[in-house]
Design an enzyme around this catalytic site. Structure first.
Site, PDB file in Angstrom:
ATOM      1  N   GLU A   1      45.478  40.205  40.484  1.00 58.65           N
ATOM      2  CA  GLU A   1      46.225  40.582  41.693  1.00 58.65           C
ATOM      3  C   GLU A   1      46.170  39.470  42.747  1.00 58.65           C
ATOM      4  O   GLU A   1      45.806  39.685  43.899  1.00 58.65           O
ATOM      5  CB  GLU A   1      45.726  41.906  42.275  1.00 58.65           C
ATOM      6  CG  GLU A   1      46.128  43.117  41.453  1.00 58.65           C
ATOM      7  CD  GLU A   1      45.998  44.423  42.222  1.00 58.65           C
ATOM      8  OE1 GLU A   1      46.092  44.407  43.467  1.00 58.65           O
ATOM      9  OE2 GLU A   1      45.813  45.473  41.572  1.00 58.65           O
TER      10      GLU A   1
ATOM     11  N   ASP B   1      40.846  43.226  34.622  1.00 61.22           N
ATOM     12  CA  ASP B   1      40.947  44.633  35.019  1.00 61.22           C
ATOM     13  C   ASP B   1      41.716  45.332  33.906  1.00 61.22           C
ATOM     14  O   ASP B   1      42.921  45.160  33.769  1.00 61.22           O
ATOM     15  CB  ASP B   1      41.678  44.747  36.362  1.00 61.22           C
ATOM     16  CG  ASP B   1      41.879  46.193  36.794  1.00 61.22           C
ATOM     17  OD1 ASP B   1      41.524  47.113  36.033  1.00 61.22           O
ATOM     18  OD2 ASP B   1      42.411  46.403  37.903  1.00 61.22           O
TER      19      ASP B   1
ATOM     20  N   ASN C   1      41.905  48.613  33.502  1.00 66.28           N
ATOM     21  CA  ASN C   1      42.362  49.943  33.920  1.00 66.28           C
ATOM     22  C   ASN C   1      41.976  51.018  32.900  1.00 66.28           C
ATOM     23  O   ASN C   1      42.738  51.949  32.638  1.00 66.28           O
ATOM     24  CB  ASN C   1      43.881  49.935  34.143  1.00 66.28           C
ATOM     25  CG  ASN C   1      44.245  49.521  35.561  1.00 66.28           C
ATOM     26  OD1 ASN C   1      43.648  49.993  36.527  1.00 66.28           O
ATOM     27  ND2 ASN C   1      45.203  48.621  35.692  1.00 66.28           N
TER      28      ASN C   1
END
Length: 562
Positions: free
Chosen positions: A299, A448, A450
């Protein structure tokens, strides 16, 4: 700008050029920089006329303004202007006046021994000298946190060679407080504005100095942050067979500043603390304190990467690769310590564009549910990969970085994406090994995901197999996947095993982030402890005034075991 120089920006083949010069008239206390953008095919006569008109026009305005204050008549203005207009303005080469019918291009191609004479001043022409186009300071400057030019755009400039100086304003005077691209204000600077000056350099060339003053004064920081407690474990840099890895979802600014974030996801976090201008200061201090050799970030806003991370981390001797998700303005970044690693190769893949990948294509053909394929193909998830060769050992490290798609009902999509990434990394590693037979090649897989440890993604990583009856295949009733199993032969383990929390918000708390390492080549030396639950909940949840992201960074020391 230097008084006796006129700088020219011109690229061969371009139709335009820019000339900048500093004009001084001591009689009226005038000191002004003029910039002229002109066409290369314009005659010298027209160009000189433009210079003449602009200077005369500005002089007239200055004199009129001063005379109004002194109640003088217009006659004195005209007399002054006439005296200036009667002076010469011309180009000379070796004391000979150049023909005004020549084009500007004719002198741009050979500026040697050419001078521009404006009235009584002579200017030596210098082409494409180091030049700063834009320099700005951050809107937020905190004591004990690094500050630096938040925007820095230059041409023909080497930042490392350029001279940066910092000053603080104190009782109307500017006091020198530091040098270098980066400055860390201290508590005595609180309430003071800062100024930075820069003299751009590249090799023997030196460009005109620029300066900028901060819009806002230095503010007090948030006090001791939990990541500073973690820094106690990373005070020393590693060497030899040991290296340190950090993985971190830093919460992209494109998400943190939305109304959804402010009102629904993070209503407990002050608006100023959600701003990237504030959060990036904490992020840099946190990352700097880990002394990591490899940093995998998720991100990462494109603008933040270009204006902030790329420049400030380069001053700490990191190089990097960065990739965005198709047209999205955020993506992935891998930084590596240039003192310890050489980059051999790098690559990336938008997963949805790579279904013909060798080793994944057969699986793709087995999937019969069209809804699954449509969902998979509509996602911009990517994997980023880099091959780093150790400068101290005959070891090559394949570093993979990803951020898998997030939706609660998309476990099956993440499972397919994770498998794609495994296949992609193994194919990449094989190619590297074929070219470097004398080195061990090991894989490090960060990101990440998730996915909590109970789901198929984690099980695929560490157990190397997902059966046909895995519940993740049916996480979405409209996108059930039948008769599909997955397997691979990488011996991976999670450096943090199954941490209790890596994402801690009011709506969700759990383990989503991992550093997977190839345990037949690598072993753990240290796992930097995670913040306590009390620290995480002190300001309700993350992000907060002391946590710059809704995720917690992972930091581990690994060692080559062979």
């Amino acid at each position: 700008m230097n008084l006796n120089e006129a700088t020219v920006k011109y690229e061969e083949g371009s139709e335009k050029f820019i000339m900048s010069l500093r004009y001084i008239d001591s009689h009226i206390n005038l000191d002004k920089q003029f910039n002229f953008e002109r066409n290369v095919n314009e005659s010298l006569n027209i160009f000189l006329s433009r210079i003449d008109r602009n200077i005369i026009s500005y002089v007239r305005k200055v004199v009129q303004k001063k005379n109004r204050k002194k109640n003088k008549d217009a006659k004195s203005i005209d007399e002054l202007i006439n005296s200036i207009q009667n002076r010469k303005i011309e180009f000379r080469r070796n004391d000979s006046v150049l023909n005004n019918e020549l084009t500007c291009k004719s002198i741009l191609e050979n500026l040697s021994d050419i001078k521009l004479v404006i009235f009584d001043a002579e200017y030596v022409l210098k082409i494409n000298v180091p030049c700063i186009n834009v320099i700005k300071l951050s809107a937020v400057i905190l004591a004990d946190y690094p500050t630096y030019p938040s925007k820095f755009n230059s041409t023909n400039t080497d930042i490392e060679e350029s001279i940066f100086s910092w000053y603080k304003e104190n009782k109307g005077k500017w006091i020198h407080v530091g040098d270098g691209y980066l400055y860390v204000p201290n508590t005595s600077d609180i309430g003071c504005k800062l100024k930075i000056t820069c003299i751009p350099k590249k090799g023997a060339q030196i460009g005109p100095m620029v300066q900028i003053i901060s819009n806002n004064p230095v503010e007090a920081g948030p006090g001791l942050c939990p990541f500073e407690i973690r820094h106690a474990f990373t005070k020393n840099k590693l060497s030899g067979k040991s290296f340190r890895v950090t993985s971190y979802n830093i919460l992209a600014n494109v998400y943190s500043t939305t109304e959804l974030s402010k009102e629904v996801l993070y209503p407990y976090c002050p608006t100023y603390a959600l701003s990237m201008n504030y959060r990036k200061l904490l992020l840099f201090k946190e990352l700097k304190g880990y002394n990591a050799d490899i940093i995998c970030l998720q991100e990462v806003d494109k603008e933040v990467y270009n204006n902030d991370f790329l420049l400030i981390l380069s001053t700490l001797n990191y190089n990097s690769v960065y990739n965005t998700k198709n047209d999205l303005q955020e993506g992935l970044a891998i930084f590596y310590n240039q003192e310890r690693f050489d980059k051999l190769s790098c690559s990336y893949s938008i997963i949805s564009n790579g279904t013909d990948l060798n080793g994944f294509n057969a699986l793709w053909l087995q999937i019969q549910n069209k809804n699954v394929k449509e969902t998979f193909l509509n996602k911009s998830t990517l994997i980023q990969i880099i091959a780093l060769r150790s400068k101290e050992n005959s070891e090559i490290l394949i570093v993979c970085n990803t951020h898998l798609f997030f939706r609660p009902e998309a476990k099956h999509i993440r499972l397919l994406q994770a498998y794609y990434c495994l296949v992609y990394s193994q194919n990449f590693a094989r190619e590297i090994k074929e070219k470097n037979q004398d080195c061990n090649v090991s894989i490090l897989y960060c990101g990440d995901f998730n996915s909590v440890p109970e789901t198929g993604v984690y099980q695929l990583m560490v157990n190397k197999y997902i059966p046909e009856d895995c519940t993740d295949w049916k996480s979405n009733p409209n996108e059930c996947i039948d008769n599909i199993s997955l397997k691979h032969d990488l011996n991976l383990s999670s450096a943090y095993s199954t941490a209790e929390y890596t994402n801690y918000t009011a709506g969700f708390c759990g383990c989503l982030d991992y550093i997977f390492y190839q345990k037949d080549y690598l072993e753990i030396e240290q796992v930097v402890p995670m913040p306590s639950k009390d620290e995480l909940s002190l300001h309700t949840a993350l992000p907060s005034v002391v946590f710059p992201s809704d995720h917690i960074s992972l930091c581990v020391d690994l060692k080559w075991s062979k």
